[in-house]
Motif scaffolding. Structure first.
Motif, short mmCIF file in Angstrom:
data_model
loop_
_atom_site.label_atom_id
_atom_site.label_comp_id
_atom_site.label_asym_id
_atom_site.label_seq_id
_atom_site.Cartn_x
_atom_site.Cartn_y
_atom_site.Cartn_z
N VAL A 148 -13.93 26.18 -20.32
CA VAL A 148 -12.46 26.75 -20.60
C VAL A 148 -11.66 26.05 -19.38
N SER A 149 -12.15 25.54 -18.18
CA SER A 149 -11.41 25.09 -17.39
C SER A 149 -10.50 23.70 -17.76
N ALA A 150 -11.25 23.16 -18.79
CA ALA A 150 -10.62 21.77 -19.25
C ALA A 150 -9.49 22.15 -20.07
N PHE A 151 -9.16 23.09 -20.61
CA PHE A 151 -8.05 23.52 -21.50
C PHE A 151 -6.79 24.09 -20.86
N LEU A 152 -7.18 24.52 -19.47
CA LEU A 152 -6.11 25.02 -18.67
C LEU A 152 -5.41 24.15 -18.01
N PRO A 153 -4.03 24.59 -17.21
CA PRO A 153 -3.49 23.43 -16.18
C PRO A 153 -4.18 23.22 -15.29
N TRP A 154 -4.32 21.92 -14.82
CA TRP A 154 -4.82 21.59 -13.41
C TRP A 154 -3.80 21.39 -12.48
N VAL A 155 -2.72 20.99 -12.91
CA VAL A 155 -1.67 20.50 -11.61
C VAL A 155 -0.45 21.22 -12.31
N VAL A 156 0.35 22.07 -11.25
CA VAL A 156 1.68 22.62 -11.77
C VAL A 156 2.38 22.14 -10.91
N ILE A 157 3.56 21.78 -11.54
CA ILE A 157 4.78 21.06 -10.90
C ILE A 157 6.18 21.91 -11.16
N PRO A 158 6.58 22.65 -10.10
CA PRO A 158 7.71 23.66 -10.34
C PRO A 158 8.77 22.73 -9.96
N ILE A 159 9.87 22.60 -10.99
CA ILE A 159 11.09 21.92 -10.90
C ILE A 159 12.36 22.79 -11.29
N ALA A 160 13.17 23.18 -10.48
CA ALA A 160 14.49 23.96 -10.70
C ALA A 160 14.09 25.15 -11.72
N GLY B 56 4.15 22.03 -1.74
CA GLY B 56 4.36 23.10 -2.58
C GLY B 56 5.04 22.21 -4.11
N GLY B 57 5.17 20.91 -3.92
CA GLY B 57 5.88 20.52 -5.16
C GLY B 57 4.55 20.23 -6.14
N LEU B 58 3.63 20.01 -5.64
CA LEU B 58 2.49 20.12 -6.56
C LEU B 58 1.21 21.10 -6.27
N LEU B 59 1.26 22.08 -7.19
CA LEU B 59 0.27 23.20 -6.71
C LEU B 59 -0.87 23.06 -7.82
N PRO B 60 -2.15 23.57 -7.31
CA PRO B 60 -3.20 23.48 -8.14
C PRO B 60 -3.27 24.56 -9.23
N GLY B 61 -3.55 24.19 -10.43
CA GLY B 61 -3.59 25.43 -11.53
C GLY B 61 -4.86 26.12 -11.52
N MET B 62 -4.83 26.94 -12.67
CA MET B 62 -6.02 27.63 -12.90
C MET B 62 -7.06 27.06 -13.43
N GLY B 63 -6.87 26.09 -13.97
CA GLY B 63 -7.99 25.04 -14.56
C GLY B 63 -8.73 24.52 -13.53
N LEU B 64 -8.25 23.88 -12.44
CA LEU B 64 -8.70 23.14 -11.22
C LEU B 64 -9.38 24.21 -10.74
N VAL B 65 -8.91 25.28 -10.31
CA VAL B 65 -9.61 26.46 -9.46
C VAL B 65 -11.00 26.88 -10.36
N LEU B 66 -10.84 27.23 -11.72
CA LEU B 66 -11.99 27.52 -12.42
C LEU B 66 -13.07 26.40 -12.42
N ALA B 67 -12.53 25.00 -12.49
CA ALA B 67 -13.64 23.96 -12.45
C ALA B 67 -14.10 24.11 -11.12
N VAL B 68 -13.53 24.25 -10.13
CA VAL B 68 -14.41 24.19 -8.79
C VAL B 68 -15.15 25.48 -8.79
N GLY B 69 -14.79 26.59 -9.20
CA GLY B 69 -15.90 27.89 -9.19
C GLY B 69 -17.04 27.52 -10.09
N GLY B 70 -16.95 26.93 -11.17
CA GLY B 70 -17.83 26.52 -12.21
C GLY B 70 -18.85 25.66 -11.42
N ALA B 71 -18.26 24.67 -10.69
CA ALA B 71 -19.16 23.64 -10.18
C ALA B 71 -20.11 24.50 -9.01
#
Length: 162
Positions: free
Chosen positions: A49-61, A129-144
């Motif tokens: 599931v983590s492969a299909f979720l966002p790994w990096v979130v970039i908030p811009i304006a 705070g310009g680059l934030l870890p996404g839910m996919g990255l967090v879920l992949a760490v948890g799966g590992a």
């Protein structure tokens, strides 16, 4: 004694004797499963599931852009997630340990490199705070972590040769 020899000498057929293993498993409650099956199913599904979720979130304006796992190393995470999921149904203990530890270590290295890269880019650009870890990255760490824990637990409780 004759019952044990009858199941081992019976022809296994095209399905590898899965019906015999299921019959034997009814007596012990395990069947084709082993002690780490539940954790490997959960950890494998987390990686898939983590492969299909966002790994990096970039908030811009007032908007946020995201990089999915399938845009980069999430493809490897997807592949080894299926390997871990399949390992939950392997009746051989040492092979099941390999099916847990190899994906766990590989995904831990991949996600660790991604986190280091996020921190490195944030430090060099000065935009914390310009680059934030996404839910996919967090879920992949948890799966590992789930897979590594299951692999170590199965390794410690493996049957030893007498």
């Amino acid at each position: 004694m004759s019952r044990a020899t009858s199941t081992t000498t019976a022809p296994q057929g095209i399905f590898g004797g899965i019906s015999a293993r299921l019959k034997e498993g009814r007596a012990t409650g395990w069947g084709v499963f082993h002690g780490g099956s539940r954790a490997m199913i959960i950890g494998g599904l987390m990686l898939i599931v983590s492969a299909f979720l966002p790994w990096v979130v970039i908030p811009i304006a007032e908007q946020s852009f995201s990089l999915r796992g399938t845009d980069g190393p999430g493809i490897v995470t997807l592949a080894v997630g299926f390997l871990a999921f399949a390992g939950a149904f392997v009746p051989r203990p040492m092979l099941a340990v390999a099916h847990a530890l190899i994906p766990g270590v590989l995904v831990a290295l991949i996600t660790g490199a991604q986190i280091v890269r996020i921190v490195q880019l944030s430090a060099t650009t000065g935009s914390w705070g310009g680059l934030l870890p996404g839910m996919g990255l967090v879920l992949a760490v948890g799966g590992a972590i789930v897979l590594l824990r299951a692999g170590v637990r199965m390794w410690r409780t493996r049957p030893t040769a007498a």
